[in-house]
Write a protein that holds these residues in place. Structure first.
Motif, short mmCIF file in Angstrom:
data_model
loop_
_atom_site.label_atom_id
_atom_site.label_comp_id
_atom_site.label_asym_id
_atom_site.label_seq_id
_atom_site.Cartn_x
_atom_site.Cartn_y
_atom_site.Cartn_z
N GLU A 40 -18.66 17.58 -41.52
CA GLU A 40 -19.36 18.51 -42.49
C GLU A 40 -18.65 19.88 -42.51
O GLU A 40 -18.56 20.69 -43.51
N ARG A 41 -18.49 20.23 -41.30
CA ARG A 41 -17.83 21.83 -41.03
C ARG A 41 -16.35 21.74 -41.32
O ARG A 41 -15.90 22.85 -41.98
N ALA A 42 -15.73 20.76 -40.98
CA ALA A 42 -14.31 20.57 -41.03
C ALA A 42 -13.89 20.53 -42.57
O ALA A 42 -12.90 20.93 -42.82
N PRO A 89 -9.35 30.09 -26.50
CA PRO A 89 -10.71 31.04 -26.78
C PRO A 89 -10.90 31.38 -28.11
O PRO A 89 -12.08 31.57 -28.70
N GLY A 90 -10.03 32.18 -28.81
CA GLY A 90 -9.96 32.82 -29.88
C GLY A 90 -10.18 32.03 -31.00
O GLY A 90 -11.08 32.29 -32.02
N LEU A 91 -9.59 30.87 -30.99
CA LEU A 91 -9.59 29.77 -32.03
C LEU A 91 -10.92 29.26 -31.92
O LEU A 91 -11.79 29.31 -33.10
N LEU A 92 -11.46 28.86 -30.60
CA LEU A 92 -12.79 28.24 -30.59
C LEU A 92 -13.82 29.21 -31.07
O LEU A 92 -15.00 28.94 -31.86
N ARG A 93 -13.61 30.45 -30.88
CA ARG A 93 -14.76 31.44 -31.03
C ARG A 93 -14.59 31.65 -32.79
O ARG A 93 -15.74 31.80 -33.46
N ALA A 94 -13.40 31.48 -33.19
CA ALA A 94 -13.35 31.66 -35.03
C ALA A 94 -13.92 30.58 -35.49
O ALA A 94 -14.57 30.89 -36.68
N HIS A 96 -16.53 28.83 -34.36
CA HIS A 96 -17.92 28.93 -34.22
C HIS A 96 -18.23 30.07 -35.15
O HIS A 96 -19.38 29.80 -35.86
N GLU A 97 -17.97 31.31 -35.21
CA GLU A 97 -18.29 32.18 -36.02
C GLU A 97 -18.19 32.07 -37.51
O GLU A 97 -18.74 32.58 -38.36
#
Length: 106
Positions: A40-42, A89-94, A96-97
Motif C-alpha cells: 500500500e505504501r509502495a 541509509p539515505g534511501l531508507l530514511r527517505a 520512511h519520511e
C-alpha cells in the motif's frame, strides 16, 4: 515528475565483464522486499528498472551521470528541482519520511 521515482536494477542481471554468471544487487533486493512487504505504501512510488551496464540513460537524465549508483529514489522538490537518495541509509530514511515505511532498527 509528479511522484517519487525509484530506480532499481533488475532482480537478476548479467555483468558483461563476468560472462556466464548471473547476479542480483543486495541493496536492490532489500528494497524489493520492503516494497513487497508494504504494497500500500509502495503503490505511491513509480518503480523503474534500469539495466546493469553503465551508462544508465534514464538515471543520468533524472539525477546526472555522477549519480548512477542504484537503488536511487528521486522526488520533486518544492523549488521545482529534485531531491534524491542513492545510498542505503539515505534511501531508507527517505522512504520512511516520504512514504511512511517503518524505520530500520538500529
Amino acid at each position: 515528475m509528479t511522484r517519487d521515482r525509484l530506480f532499481l536494477l533488475p532482480s537478476e542481471f548479467v555483468d558483461p565483464d563476468l560472462p556466464g554468471r548471473s547476479f542480483y544487487c543486495q541493496d536492490c533486493i532489500t528494497i524489493e522486499g520492503l516494497l513487497a512487504a508494504f504494497p500500500e505504501r509502495a503503490a505511491n512510488i513509480e518503480v523503474i528498472r534500469a539495466d546493469y551496464p553503465r551508462p544508465r540513460p534514464e538515471v543520468v537524465a533524472a539525477i546526472g551521470e555522477a549519480n548512477q549508483n542504484l537503488p536511487a529514489l528521486v522526488w520533486p522538490a518544492e523549488d521545482g528541482g529534485f531531491g534524491f537518495a542513492n545510498d542505503m541509509p539515505g534511501l531508507l530514511r527517505a522512504l520512511h519520511e516520504r512514504h511512511g515505511f517503518p524505520e530500520r532498527h538500529p
